[in-house]
Design a protein around this motif. Structure first.
Motif, PDB file in Angstrom:
ATOM      1  N   LYS A 178       0.879  -1.331   0.092  1.00 38.85           N
ATOM      2  CA  LYS A 178       0.088   0.069   0.017  1.00 38.85           C
ATOM      3  C   LYS A 178       1.010   1.215  -0.005  1.00 38.85           C
ATOM      4  O   LYS A 178       0.489   2.313  -0.824  1.00 38.85           O
ATOM      5  N   ALA A 179       1.887   1.278   0.946  1.00 38.74           N
ATOM      6  CA  ALA A 179       2.974   2.500   0.793  1.00 38.74           C
ATOM      7  C   ALA A 179       3.425   2.563  -0.612  1.00 38.74           C
ATOM      8  O   ALA A 179       3.628   3.942  -1.148  1.00 38.74           O
ATOM      9  N   ILE A 180       3.828   1.477  -1.325  1.00 40.03           N
ATOM     10  CA  ILE A 180       4.356   1.768  -2.616  1.00 40.03           C
ATOM     11  C   ILE A 180       3.311   2.225  -3.511  1.00 40.03           C
ATOM     12  O   ILE A 180       3.510   2.844  -4.376  1.00 40.03           O
ATOM     13  N   GLU A 181       2.324   1.662  -3.395  1.00 37.96           N
ATOM     14  CA  GLU A 181       0.936   2.128  -4.247  1.00 37.96           C
ATOM     15  C   GLU A 181       0.929   3.528  -4.190  1.00 37.96           C
ATOM     16  O   GLU A 181       0.830   4.467  -5.233  1.00 37.96           O
ATOM     17  N   LEU A 182       0.815   4.209  -3.094  1.00 39.38           N
ATOM     18  CA  LEU A 182       0.590   5.587  -2.677  1.00 39.38           C
ATOM     19  C   LEU A 182       1.998   6.450  -3.072  1.00 39.38           C
ATOM     20  O   LEU A 182       1.721   7.540  -3.563  1.00 39.38           O
ATOM     21  N   ASP A 183       3.153   5.792  -2.785  1.00 41.70           N
ATOM     22  CA  ASP A 183       4.334   6.724  -3.255  1.00 41.70           C
ATOM     23  C   ASP A 183       5.283   5.668  -3.765  1.00 41.70           C
ATOM     24  O   ASP A 183       6.249   4.966  -2.772  1.00 41.70           O
ATOM     25  N   PRO A 184       5.560   5.362  -5.000  1.00 35.94           N
ATOM     26  CA  PRO A 184       6.409   4.272  -5.664  1.00 35.94           C
ATOM     27  C   PRO A 184       7.678   4.912  -5.476  1.00 35.94           C
ATOM     28  O   PRO A 184       8.554   4.138  -5.761  1.00 35.94           O
ATOM     29  N   GLU A 185       7.939   5.955  -5.108  1.00 36.98           N
ATOM     30  CA  GLU A 185       9.407   6.564  -4.797  1.00 36.98           C
ATOM     31  C   GLU A 185       9.846   6.491  -3.579  1.00 36.98           C
ATOM     32  O   GLU A 185      10.995   6.953  -3.226  1.00 36.98           O
ATOM     33  N   GLN A 186       9.225   5.608  -2.856  1.00 38.93           N
ATOM     34  CA  GLN A 186       9.392   5.496  -1.286  1.00 38.93           C
ATOM     35  C   GLN A 186      10.620   4.463  -1.210  1.00 38.93           C
ATOM     36  O   GLN A 186      10.112   3.500  -0.977  1.00 38.93           O
ATOM     37  N   HIS A 187      11.882   4.890  -0.953  1.00 39.70           N
ATOM     38  CA  HIS A 187      13.036   3.904  -0.993  1.00 39.70           C
ATOM     39  C   HIS A 187      12.946   2.689   0.155  1.00 39.70           C
ATOM     40  O   HIS A 187      12.796   1.410   0.032  1.00 39.70           O
ATOM     41  N   ASP A 188      12.357   3.195   1.401  1.00 38.57           N
ATOM     42  CA  ASP A 188      12.277   2.316   2.536  1.00 38.57           C
ATOM     43  C   ASP A 188      11.256   1.141   2.228  1.00 38.57           C
ATOM     44  O   ASP A 188      11.558   0.126   2.684  1.00 38.57           O
ATOM     45  N   SER A 189      10.347   1.592   1.712  1.00 37.52           N
ATOM     46  CA  SER A 189       9.017   0.696   1.414  1.00 37.52           C
ATOM     47  C   SER A 189       9.597  -0.694   0.563  1.00 37.52           C
ATOM     48  O   SER A 189       9.381  -1.611   0.861  1.00 37.52           O
ATOM     49  N   TRP A 190      10.150  -0.239  -0.683  1.00 38.63           N
ATOM     50  CA  TRP A 190      10.920  -1.221  -1.457  1.00 38.63           C
ATOM     51  C   TRP A 190      12.199  -2.272  -0.702  1.00 38.63           C
ATOM     52  O   TRP A 190      11.701  -3.238  -0.573  1.00 38.63           O
ATOM     53  N   LEU A 191      12.975  -1.481   0.252  1.00 39.71           N
ATOM     54  CA  LEU A 191      13.642  -2.263   1.068  1.00 39.71           C
ATOM     55  C   LEU A 191      13.214  -3.012   1.929  1.00 39.71           C
ATOM     56  O   LEU A 191      13.571  -4.613   1.814  1.00 39.71           O
ATOM     57  N   TYR A 192      12.431  -2.670   2.672  1.00 38.35           N
ATOM     58  CA  TYR A 192      11.756  -3.544   3.805  1.00 38.35           C
ATOM     59  C   TYR A 192      10.820  -4.510   3.200  1.00 38.35           C
ATOM     60  O   TYR A 192      10.860  -5.579   3.905  1.00 38.35           O
ATOM     61  N   ARG A 193      10.103  -4.245   2.189  1.00 42.95           N
ATOM     62  CA  ARG A 193       9.213  -5.240   1.508  1.00 42.95           C
ATOM     63  C   ARG A 193      10.188  -6.407   0.907  1.00 42.95           C
ATOM     64  O   ARG A 193       9.920  -7.580   1.277  1.00 42.95           O
ATOM     65  N   GLY A 194      11.293  -6.070   0.414  1.00 43.42           N
ATOM     66  CA  GLY A 194      12.379  -6.791   0.024  1.00 43.42           C
ATOM     67  C   GLY A 194      12.784  -7.893   1.061  1.00 43.42           C
ATOM     68  O   GLY A 194      13.048  -8.911   0.977  1.00 43.42           O
ATOM     69  N   CYS A 195      13.047  -7.186   2.109  1.00 41.67           N
ATOM     70  CA  CYS A 195      13.711  -7.686   3.297  1.00 41.67           C
ATOM     71  C   CYS A 195      12.645  -8.806   3.955  1.00 41.67           C
ATOM     72  O   CYS A 195      13.017  -9.872   4.113  1.00 41.67           O
ATOM     73  N   SER A 196      11.352  -8.622   4.067  1.00 38.59           N
ATOM     74  CA  SER A 196      10.371  -9.519   4.323  1.00 38.59           C
ATOM     75  C   SER A 196      10.219 -10.540   3.414  1.00 38.59           C
ATOM     76  O   SER A 196      10.024 -11.633   3.871  1.00 38.59           O
ATOM     77  N   LYS A 197      10.424 -10.363   2.163  1.00 42.13           N
ATOM     78  CA  LYS A 197      10.153 -11.625   1.347  1.00 42.13           C
ATOM     79  C   LYS A 197      11.537 -12.268   1.269  1.00 42.13           C
ATOM     80  O   LYS A 197      11.329 -13.648   1.300  1.00 42.13           O
ATOM     81  N   TYR A 198      12.401 -11.807   1.694  1.00 42.54           N
ATOM     82  CA  TYR A 198      13.900 -12.364   1.815  1.00 42.54           C
ATOM     83  C   TYR A 198      13.535 -13.626   2.867  1.00 42.54           C
ATOM     84  O   TYR A 198      13.853 -14.682   2.743  1.00 42.54           O
ATOM     85  N   TYR A 199      12.834 -12.879   4.082  1.00 44.19           N
ATOM     86  CA  TYR A 199      12.732 -13.767   5.313  1.00 44.19           C
ATOM     87  C   TYR A 199      11.619 -14.913   5.226  1.00 44.19           C
ATOM     88  O   TYR A 199      11.662 -15.901   5.793  1.00 44.19           O
ATOM     89  N   LEU A 200      10.865 -14.857   4.208  1.00 44.21           N
ATOM     90  CA  LEU A 200       9.738 -15.644   3.629  1.00 44.21           C
ATOM     91  C   LEU A 200      10.205 -16.546   2.512  1.00 44.21           C
ATOM     92  O   LEU A 200       9.753 -17.347   2.062  1.00 44.21           O
ATOM     93  N   ASP A 201      11.648 -16.576   2.197  1.00 46.52           N
ATOM     94  CA  ASP A 201      12.374 -17.438   1.309  1.00 46.52           C
ATOM     95  C   ASP A 201      11.989 -16.945  -0.356  1.00 46.52           C
ATOM     96  O   ASP A 201      11.679 -18.075  -0.751  1.00 46.52           O
ATOM     97  N   GLN A 202      11.270 -15.724  -0.318  1.00 44.55           N
ATOM     98  CA  GLN A 202      10.827 -15.368  -1.784  1.00 44.55           C
ATOM     99  C   GLN A 202      11.880 -14.585  -2.301  1.00 44.55           C
ATOM    100  O   GLN A 202      11.738 -13.433  -2.830  1.00 44.55           O
ATOM    101  N   ASN A 203      13.034 -15.333  -2.655  1.00 47.42           N
ATOM    102  CA  ASN A 203      14.164 -14.563  -3.178  1.00 47.42           C
ATOM    103  C   ASN A 203      13.973 -13.764  -4.369  1.00 47.42           C
ATOM    104  O   ASN A 203      14.588 -12.931  -4.530  1.00 47.42           O
ATOM    105  N   LYS A 204      13.387 -14.819  -5.284  1.00 43.99           N
ATOM    106  CA  LYS A 204      13.355 -14.291  -6.722  1.00 43.99           C
ATOM    107  C   LYS A 204      12.498 -12.688  -6.679  1.00 43.99           C
ATOM    108  O   LYS A 204      12.798 -11.799  -7.184  1.00 43.99           O
ATOM    109  N   GLU A 205      11.499 -12.732  -5.910  1.00 41.76           N
ATOM    110  CA  GLU A 205      10.695 -11.804  -5.827  1.00 41.76           C
ATOM    111  C   GLU A 205      11.584 -10.352  -4.748  1.00 41.76           C
ATOM    112  O   GLU A 205      11.063  -9.401  -5.358  1.00 41.76           O
TER     113      GLU A 205
END
Length: 186
Positions: free
Chosen positions: A98-125
């Protein structure tokens, strides 16, 4: 004027920027008391609680901020970070979406979403999110390091080493990148 909501809000914001989070919370408490329908006070108080690692309490404030103004990306981002640190990765991803939908230039949202996916073993995503985080802020080492970790887990060792090299170049005192780079297979 001590009965003006904005006076307390702005003073709290000043203390926030000085990293005086406990003092800022007191000002936001007063601002909320004077005008509980003002979403910024809830958002700022939640952000302070995030930095004090009071994640459950921060989520309550950010829930209220989102209820009052669901179009504020920062509220979604900070609530997602709280959930991330509580290891509620799937819930965090929804907030970052939702944060990315509202502001796609928000670096932290991309970073932390990626980190969350990493810890869920969703490495490609996760790599896709780190790619975007790097595009938005190529001088931030964490995105490079996490992307390297994803590539390492996917047996993409050369790419992982390059990412760890960049992370080390940007932040040579971060020991984890050195350690992970050393563990990559050649």
């Amino acid at each position: 004027d001590p009965e003006q909501h904005d006076s307390w809000l702005y003073r709290g914001c000043s203390k926030y920027y000085l990293k005086q989070y406990k003092e800022a919370i007191k000002d936001f408490d007063k601002a909320i008391e004077l005008d509980p329908e003002q979403p910024d006070s809830w958002d700022w108080r939640g952000s302070c609680k995030y930095f004090l690692k009071q994640y459950e309490e921060a989520i309550k404030d950010l829930d209220k901020a989102i209820e009052l103004n669901p179009k504020e990306s920062q509220s979604w981002d900070f609530r997602g970070k709280c959930k991330y640190y509580l290891k509620q990765y799937e819930k965090a991803i929804k907030d970052f979406d939702k944060a990315i939908e509202l502001d796609p230039e928000q670096h932290d949202s991309w970073l932390y979403r990626g980190c969350s996916k990493y810890y869920l073993d969703q490495n490609k995503e996760a790599i896709k999110d780190f790619d975007k985080a790097i595009e938005l802020n190529p001088k931030e080492s964490q995105s490079w390091a996490f992307r390297g970790s994803c590539k390492n887990d996917l047996n993409q060792y050369e790419g992982a080493i390059k990412d760890f090299d960049k992370a080390i170049e940007l932040n040579p005192k971060e020991s984890q990148s050195w350690d992970f780079r050393g563990k990559c297979k050649y």
